[in-house]
Motif scaffolding. Structure first.
Motif, PDB file in Angstrom:
ATOM      1  N   GLY A 114      -4.048  -2.144   2.701  1.00 41.68           N
ATOM      2  CA  GLY A 114      -3.003  -2.957   3.308  1.00 41.68           C
ATOM      3  C   GLY A 114      -3.435  -4.354   3.725  1.00 41.68           C
ATOM      4  N   VAL A 115      -4.688  -4.706   3.489  1.00 37.36           N
ATOM      5  CA  VAL A 115      -5.195  -6.019   3.920  1.00 37.36           C
ATOM      6  C   VAL A 115      -4.526  -7.141   3.129  1.00 37.36           C
ATOM      7  CG1 VAL A 115      -7.245  -7.497   4.112  1.00 37.36           C
ATOM      8  CG2 VAL A 115      -7.397  -5.054   4.701  1.00 37.36           C
ATOM      9  N   GLY A 116      -4.508  -7.035   1.804  1.00 34.12           N
ATOM     10  CA  GLY A 116      -3.880  -8.071   0.981  1.00 34.12           C
ATOM     11  C   GLY A 116      -2.401  -8.202   1.281  1.00 34.12           C
ATOM     12  N   ARG A 117      -1.716  -7.075   1.425  1.00 36.13           N
ATOM     13  CA  ARG A 117      -0.285  -7.070   1.755  1.00 36.13           C
ATOM     14  C   ARG A 117      -0.050  -7.788   3.084  1.00 36.13           C
ATOM     15  NH1 ARG A 117       3.930  -4.087   0.139  1.00 36.13           N
ATOM     16  NH2 ARG A 117       2.562  -2.859  -1.191  1.00 36.13           N
ATOM     17  N   THR A 118      -0.855  -7.492   4.087  1.00 34.84           N
ATOM     18  CA  THR A 118      -0.678  -8.128   5.396  1.00 34.84           C
ATOM     19  C   THR A 118      -0.986  -9.617   5.328  1.00 34.84           C
ATOM     20  OG1 THR A 118      -1.191  -6.051   6.517  1.00 34.84           O
ATOM     21  CG2 THR A 118      -1.350  -8.053   7.830  1.00 34.84           C
ATOM     22  N   LEU A 119      -2.022  -9.993   4.592  1.00 35.52           N
ATOM     23  CA  LEU A 119      -2.350 -11.414   4.453  1.00 35.52           C
ATOM     24  C   LEU A 119      -1.194 -12.187   3.831  1.00 35.52           C
ATOM     25  CD1 LEU A 119      -6.070 -11.171   3.269  1.00 35.52           C
ATOM     26  CD2 LEU A 119      -5.271 -12.354   5.336  1.00 35.52           C
ATOM     27  N   ILE A 120      -0.676 -11.706   2.698  1.00 33.75           N
ATOM     28  CA  ILE A 120       0.356 -12.465   1.987  1.00 33.75           C
ATOM     29  C   ILE A 120       1.687 -12.464   2.740  1.00 33.75           C
ATOM     30  CG2 ILE A 120       1.086 -10.597   0.445  1.00 33.75           C
ATOM     31  CD1 ILE A 120       1.301 -12.730  -1.798  1.00 33.75           C
ATOM     32  N   THR A 121       2.046 -11.350   3.360  1.00 35.00           N
ATOM     33  CA  THR A 121       3.321 -11.345   4.094  1.00 35.00           C
ATOM     34  C   THR A 121       3.233 -12.197   5.347  1.00 35.00           C
ATOM     35  OG1 THR A 121       2.776  -9.243   5.190  1.00 35.00           O
ATOM     36  CG2 THR A 121       4.141  -9.129   3.200  1.00 35.00           C
ATOM     37  N   PRO A 142      -3.881  -3.895 -10.078  1.00 33.75           N
ATOM     38  CA  PRO A 142      -3.425  -3.622  -8.711  1.00 33.75           C
ATOM     39  C   PRO A 142      -2.806  -4.857  -8.046  1.00 33.75           C
ATOM     40  CG  PRO A 142      -5.538  -2.570  -9.086  1.00 33.75           C
ATOM     41  CD  PRO A 142      -5.258  -3.442 -10.298  1.00 33.75           C
ATOM     42  N   ALA A 143      -3.351  -6.027  -8.323  1.00 34.82           N
ATOM     43  CA  ALA A 143      -2.795  -7.253  -7.728  1.00 34.82           C
ATOM     44  C   ALA A 143      -1.363  -7.472  -8.192  1.00 34.82           C
ATOM     45  CB  ALA A 143      -3.658  -8.465  -8.085  1.00 34.82           C
ATOM     46  N   ARG A 144      -1.119  -7.348  -9.496  1.00 32.64           N
ATOM     47  CA  ARG A 144       0.244  -7.529 -10.009  1.00 32.64           C
ATOM     48  C   ARG A 144       1.179  -6.473  -9.440  1.00 32.64           C
ATOM     49  NH1 ARG A 144       0.963  -9.714 -15.258  1.00 32.64           N
ATOM     50  NH2 ARG A 144       3.163  -9.743 -14.720  1.00 32.64           N
ATOM     51  N   GLY A 145       0.680  -5.245  -9.280  1.00 31.94           N
ATOM     52  CA  GLY A 145       1.480  -4.186  -8.668  1.00 31.94           C
ATOM     53  C   GLY A 145       1.842  -4.511  -7.231  1.00 31.94           C
ATOM     54  N   LEU A 146       0.882  -5.052  -6.485  1.00 30.10           N
ATOM     55  CA  LEU A 146       1.151  -5.472  -5.109  1.00 30.10           C
ATOM     56  C   LEU A 146       2.230  -6.543  -5.104  1.00 30.10           C
ATOM     57  CD1 LEU A 146       0.631  -5.796  -2.041  1.00 30.10           C
ATOM     58  CD2 LEU A 146      -1.204  -7.406  -2.660  1.00 30.10           C
ATOM     59  N   TYR A 147       2.078  -7.553  -5.938  1.00 31.85           N
ATOM     60  CA  TYR A 147       3.049  -8.645  -5.949  1.00 31.85           C
ATOM     61  C   TYR A 147       4.446  -8.135  -6.299  1.00 31.85           C
ATOM     62  CZ  TYR A 147      -1.231 -11.454  -6.024  1.00 31.85           C
ATOM     63  OH  TYR A 147      -2.452 -11.989  -5.730  1.00 31.85           O
ATOM     64  N   ARG A 148       4.538  -7.257  -7.273  1.00 32.45           N
ATOM     65  CA  ARG A 148       5.851  -6.699  -7.626  1.00 32.45           C
ATOM     66  C   ARG A 148       6.458  -5.924  -6.458  1.00 32.45           C
ATOM     67  NH1 ARG A 148       3.378  -5.447 -12.749  1.00 32.45           N
ATOM     68  NH2 ARG A 148       4.074  -6.971 -14.269  1.00 32.45           N
ATOM     69  N   SER A 149       5.624  -5.155  -5.744  1.00 35.99           N
ATOM     70  CA  SER A 149       6.142  -4.369  -4.615  1.00 35.99           C
ATOM     71  C   SER A 149       6.655  -5.269  -3.495  1.00 35.99           C
ATOM     72  CB  SER A 149       5.065  -3.429  -4.074  1.00 35.99           C
ATOM     73  OG  SER A 149       4.093  -4.117  -3.302  1.00 35.99           O
ATOM     74  N   LEU A 150       6.207  -6.514  -3.473  1.00 34.25           N
ATOM     75  CA  LEU A 150       6.640  -7.484  -2.467  1.00 34.25           C
ATOM     76  C   LEU A 150       7.873  -8.270  -2.912  1.00 34.25           C
ATOM     77  CD1 LEU A 150       3.099  -8.790  -1.489  1.00 34.25           C
ATOM     78  CD2 LEU A 150       4.634  -7.439  -0.025  1.00 34.25           C
ATOM     79  N   LEU A 175      11.865 -15.407  -0.178  1.00 33.70           N
ATOM     80  CA  LEU A 175      11.278 -15.069   1.129  1.00 33.70           C
ATOM     81  C   LEU A 175      12.377 -14.665   2.083  1.00 33.70           C
ATOM     82  CD1 LEU A 175       8.596 -17.891   1.464  1.00 33.70           C
ATOM     83  CD2 LEU A 175       8.277 -15.520   0.704  1.00 33.70           C
ATOM     84  N   PRO A 176      12.134 -13.755   3.004  1.00 31.05           N
ATOM     85  CA  PRO A 176      10.859 -13.085   3.236  1.00 31.05           C
ATOM     86  C   PRO A 176      10.581 -12.042   2.160  1.00 31.05           C
ATOM     87  CG  PRO A 176      12.526 -12.161   4.689  1.00 31.05           C
ATOM     88  CD  PRO A 176      13.180 -13.314   3.959  1.00 31.05           C
ATOM     89  N   LEU A 177       9.288 -11.749   1.995  1.00 31.60           N
ATOM     90  CA  LEU A 177       8.876 -10.755   1.013  1.00 31.60           C
ATOM     91  C   LEU A 177       9.351  -9.373   1.432  1.00 31.60           C
ATOM     92  CD1 LEU A 177       5.239 -12.013   0.331  1.00 31.60           C
ATOM     93  CD2 LEU A 177       7.282 -12.394  -1.071  1.00 31.60           C
ATOM     94  N   HIS A 178       9.510  -8.502   0.438  1.00 31.09           N
ATOM     95  CA  HIS A 178       9.913  -7.110   0.701  1.00 31.09           C
ATOM     96  C   HIS A 178       8.877  -6.427   1.580  1.00 31.09           C
ATOM     97  CE1 HIS A 178      12.280  -6.865  -3.355  1.00 31.09           C
ATOM     98  NE2 HIS A 178      12.842  -7.695  -2.502  1.00 31.09           N
ATOM     99  N   ARG A 179       9.365  -5.511   2.389  1.00 28.98           N
ATOM    100  CA  ARG A 179       8.486  -4.684   3.219  1.00 28.98           C
ATOM    101  C   ARG A 179       8.637  -3.235   2.778  1.00 28.98           C
ATOM    102  NH1 ARG A 179       7.763  -9.512   4.694  1.00 28.98           N
ATOM    103  NH2 ARG A 179       6.826  -9.971   6.709  1.00 28.98           N
TER     104      ARG A 179
END
Length: 181
Positions: A114-121, A142-150, A175-179
């Motif tokens: 959850g570190v990358g998700r928290t940083l970007i959001t 995984p990075a592209r998957g994270l971005y898509r989930s956001l 924005l805001p990004l998806h949670r």
């Protein structure tokens, strides 16, 4: 799942650029020569109007992740490279009124927590712009998957940057990004 041992907060990227690039080198696989080039780029970027950075640090103060970005400017190098690709797909308006995620990297031992998700959001939550754009290596990762989930979607694929060995995808999200629910 979040990494409870990591604190997300403002980062003085100029004073911690070498630590940040060490994280990027591990996460992204950079050579010493690439680190030297990127060091100069990062130090230039953080002087741009509206540029800001966040870091993920352990209780001991060790940097294990970082993100930085800025309001997009069509005159910046990145925009001049991606603009023709975006225009060919009818998406060049994304270069206006967007906050660019310039870099986002997390130490491999702290990924998938959850570190990358928290940083970007967190960094995009403070953006005045209504949307965000970024580029990522154009592979299923995984990075592209994270971005898509956001909420990021592909705006252009097979984008070639000079001296980059692999093609990139440019992605954009309102924005805001998806949670997560």
């Amino acid at each position: 799942m979040t990494d409870d041992d990591v604190v997300i907060g403002p980062l003085d990227l100029a004073s911690r650029v070498d630590e940040a690039l060490a994280v990027q080198a591990l996460a992204f696989g950079l050579s010493d020569d690439e680190i030297g080039v990127r060091r100069q780029i990062v130090l230039r970027h953080i002087t741009y109007p509206g540029a800001r950075a966040l870091g993920a640090t352990t209780a001991e103060g060790r940097l294990v992740g970082f993100v930085y970005g800025m309001p997009n400017d069509r005159a910046h190098w990145w925009s001049t490279v991606v603009e023709p690709y975006l225009r060919s797909h009818g998406h060049d308006s994304w270069l206006d009124d967007s906050f660019v995620i310039t870099e986002l990297h997390v130490h491999p031992r702290h990924q998938n927590r959850g570190v990358g998700r928290t940083l970007i959001t967190t960094i995009t939550d403070a953006a005045a712009e209504p949307r965000s754009i970024l580029s990522a290596i154009d592979i299923e990762s995984p990075a592209r998957g994270l971005y898509r989930s956001l909420g990021y979607q592909d705006l252009a694929r097979h984008v070639l940057f000079p001296s980059a060995p692999k093609p990139y995808a440019v992605m954009g999200a309102p924005l805001p990004l998806h949670r997560r629910r």
